[in-house]
Design an enzyme around this catalytic site. Structure first.
Site, PDB file in Angstrom:
ATOM      1  N   GLU A 151      55.115  36.121  39.098  1.00  0.00           N
ATOM      2  CA  GLU A 151      55.286  36.409  39.407  1.00  0.00           C
ATOM      3  C   GLU A 151      54.201  34.889  40.772  1.00  0.00           C
ATOM      4  OE1 GLU A 151      52.347  40.247  40.371  1.00  0.00           O
ATOM      5  OE2 GLU A 151      51.193  39.275  42.636  1.00  0.00           O
ATOM      6  N   ASP A 196      52.663  34.724  44.575  1.00  0.00           N
ATOM      7  CA  ASP A 196      51.660  35.724  44.822  1.00  0.00           C
ATOM      8  C   ASP A 196      50.806  35.039  45.654  1.00  0.00           C
ATOM      9  OD1 ASP A 196      50.418  37.730  45.508  1.00  0.00           O
ATOM     10  OD2 ASP A 196      49.120  37.686  43.213  1.00  0.00           O
ATOM     11  N   GLU A 246      47.871  36.933  48.838  1.00  0.00           N
ATOM     12  CA  GLU A 246      47.761  37.400  49.133  1.00  0.00           C
ATOM     13  C   GLU A 246      46.213  37.143  50.627  1.00  0.00           C
ATOM     14  OE1 GLU A 246      47.032  40.554  45.594  1.00  0.00           O
ATOM     15  OE2 GLU A 246      45.694  39.447  45.418  1.00  0.00           O
ATOM     16  N   HIS A 272      45.038  34.061  49.505  1.00  0.00           N
ATOM     17  CA  HIS A 272      44.930  33.831  47.807  1.00  0.00           C
ATOM     18  C   HIS A 272      45.898  33.675  47.538  1.00  0.00           C
ATOM     19  CE1 HIS A 272      42.578  35.223  44.226  1.00  0.00           C
ATOM     20  NE2 HIS A 272      43.896  35.487  43.530  1.00  0.00           N
ATOM     21  N   ASN A 285      48.205  33.266  43.701  1.00  0.00           N
ATOM     22  CA  ASN A 285      48.041  33.203  42.224  1.00  0.00           C
ATOM     23  C   ASN A 285      49.790  32.608  41.545  1.00  0.00           C
ATOM     24  OD1 ASN A 285      46.912  33.534  39.696  1.00  0.00           O
ATOM     25  ND2 ASN A 285      46.215  35.019  39.897  1.00  0.00           N
ATOM     26  N   ARG A 325      45.876  32.439  37.096  1.00  0.00           N
ATOM     27  CA  ARG A 325      45.419  30.286  37.737  1.00  0.00           C
ATOM     28  C   ARG A 325      45.580  30.605  39.687  1.00  0.00           C
ATOM     29  NH1 ARG A 325      50.107  32.082  34.296  1.00  0.00           N
ATOM     30  NH2 ARG A 325      49.735  30.398  32.257  1.00  0.00           N
ATOM     31  N   GLU A 326      44.729  31.597  39.928  1.00  0.00           N
ATOM     32  CA  GLU A 326      44.068  31.645  41.539  1.00  0.00           C
ATOM     33  C   GLU A 326      44.000  30.244  41.922  1.00  0.00           C
ATOM     34  OE1 GLU A 326      42.594  33.045  38.832  1.00  0.00           O
ATOM     35  OE2 GLU A 326      42.405  35.232  38.876  1.00  0.00           O
ATOM     36  N   GLN A 373      36.404  47.613  47.553  1.00  0.00           N
ATOM     37  CA  GLN A 373      35.528  47.318  46.777  1.00  0.00           C
ATOM     38  C   GLN A 373      35.108  45.611  46.169  1.00  0.00           C
ATOM     39  OE1 GLN A 373      38.554  48.703  46.313  1.00  0.00           O
ATOM     40  NE2 GLN A 373      39.033  48.263  44.876  1.00  0.00           N
ATOM     41  N   TRP A 374      36.185  44.528  46.753  1.00  0.00           N
ATOM     42  CA  TRP A 374      36.016  43.460  46.333  1.00  0.00           C
ATOM     43  C   TRP A 374      36.527  42.882  47.570  1.00  0.00           C
ATOM     44  CZ3 TRP A 374      41.071  40.239  45.791  1.00  0.00           C
ATOM     45  CH2 TRP A 374      41.660  41.250  46.160  1.00  0.00           C
ATOM     46  N   ARG A 407      33.580  29.871  34.308  1.00  0.00           N
ATOM     47  CA  ARG A 407      34.787  30.528  34.307  1.00  0.00           C
ATOM     48  C   ARG A 407      35.342  30.263  32.527  1.00  0.00           C
ATOM     49  NH1 ARG A 407      39.959  32.103  37.912  1.00  0.00           N
ATOM     50  NH2 ARG A 407      41.042  33.771  36.606  1.00  0.00           N
TER      51      ARG A 407
END
Length: 273
Positions: A101, A103, A105, A118, A120, A129-130, A194-195, A260
């Site tokens: 993918e 990506d 967003e 965003h 990835n 891999r953001e 929620q996020w 992280r």
């Protein structure tokens, strides 16, 4: 500003003139896949809209699959207070457990605050891999072109021809790279309060619904052996523009998140441009 070398840019311009890269009839190129009527193709195929309300979002996918190419579309994002909404726009293979993918967003925000873009890259089902960015313009005021140049050597995320992110093939260093699974182009709009906005602290204001994103002018140049740009690199001007974007508009990079990755960053993080 050139993105690739001058010769590659000239080749792409010539293909546009010759009709090898063409704006599509969206009804011919896409299927509305969910949303119970909230996704619409309008104006004889010139415009596509996706809408989110309290009951459901909506989405579409391309009818064709692509393996490498220069693939893009113009989007105008949800205006005003878009907090809690996510407009996803991405290439993805179809087998979910081992999917690849690429990506984008777009994470909505309260009025006057910038969207978060965003990005990835997933390979064989693994992402993490953001990188996240703000944009240097208001993406809700007009249409802007969001595209992916995907070759056997690199993936470039681009906005109006400006490189936003580069993910290079580093298989010799043990970094997997998507190169064997054809992908469809997908987009959807959905609620993620929620996020999505400020870590979920700001919720969707449903009194402002429906929320609508708009799309037009899809193109896909997927020629392979005959396309010199498939092996081109960023020219010095474009590489400096990429650095400019990183310096001024990047707000998160997984390659700098030591909390992280306390035992060391992924290997691609040490191969910086």
């Amino acid at each position: 500003m050139a993105i690739l070398s001058r010769s590659a840019t000239s080749i792409i311009a010539m293909m546009i003139i010759m009709g090898q890269i063409s704006c599509s009839n969206l009804a011919r190129d896409f299927d509305i896949t969910w949303g119970n009527g909230r996704g619409k193709i309008l104006n004889n195929g010139e415009l596509l809209t996706l809408t989110l309300d309290r009951d459901s979002g909506s989405g579409f996918q391309s009818k064709n699959r692509f393996l490498f190419g220069n693939i893009g579309m113009q989007l105008k994002l949800v205006p005003g207070n878009s907090a809690g909404t996510v407009t996803a726009y991405y290439l993805s293979s179809e087998r979910w457990d081992t999917h690849d993918e690429i990506d984008f967003e777009f994470l909505g925000n309260v009025s006057g605050q910038p969207y978060t873009v965003h990005t990835n890259v997933y390979v064989a089902g693994k992402g993490e891999r953001e990188q996240q960015f703000h944009l240097w313009f208001d993406p809700t005021k007009d249409f802007h072109t969001y595209s992916v140049l995907w070759t056997p050597r690199t993936i470039l995320f681009m906005v109006d021809g400006t490189p936003l992110r580069e993910f290079r093939s580093l298989e010799s260093k043990g970094v997997p790279f998507p190169k064997s699974q054809a992908m469809k182009l997908y987009s959807s709009i959905w609620n993620a309060d929620q996020w999505a906005t400020q870590g979920g602290r700001v919720k969707t204001d449903w009194t402002l619904a429906p929320f609508t994103a708009s799309y037009r002018n899809f193109y896909a140049d997927t020629c392979r052996a005959g396309c010199r740009w498939m092996s081109e690199e960023l020219d010095p001007t474009a590489r400096e523009k990429l650095r400019w974007v990183r310096r001024n508009f990047m707000i998160y990079d997984y390659c700098t998140d030591a909390k992280r990755f306390p035992r060391g960053f992924p290997p691609e993080c040490y191969a910086r441009f």
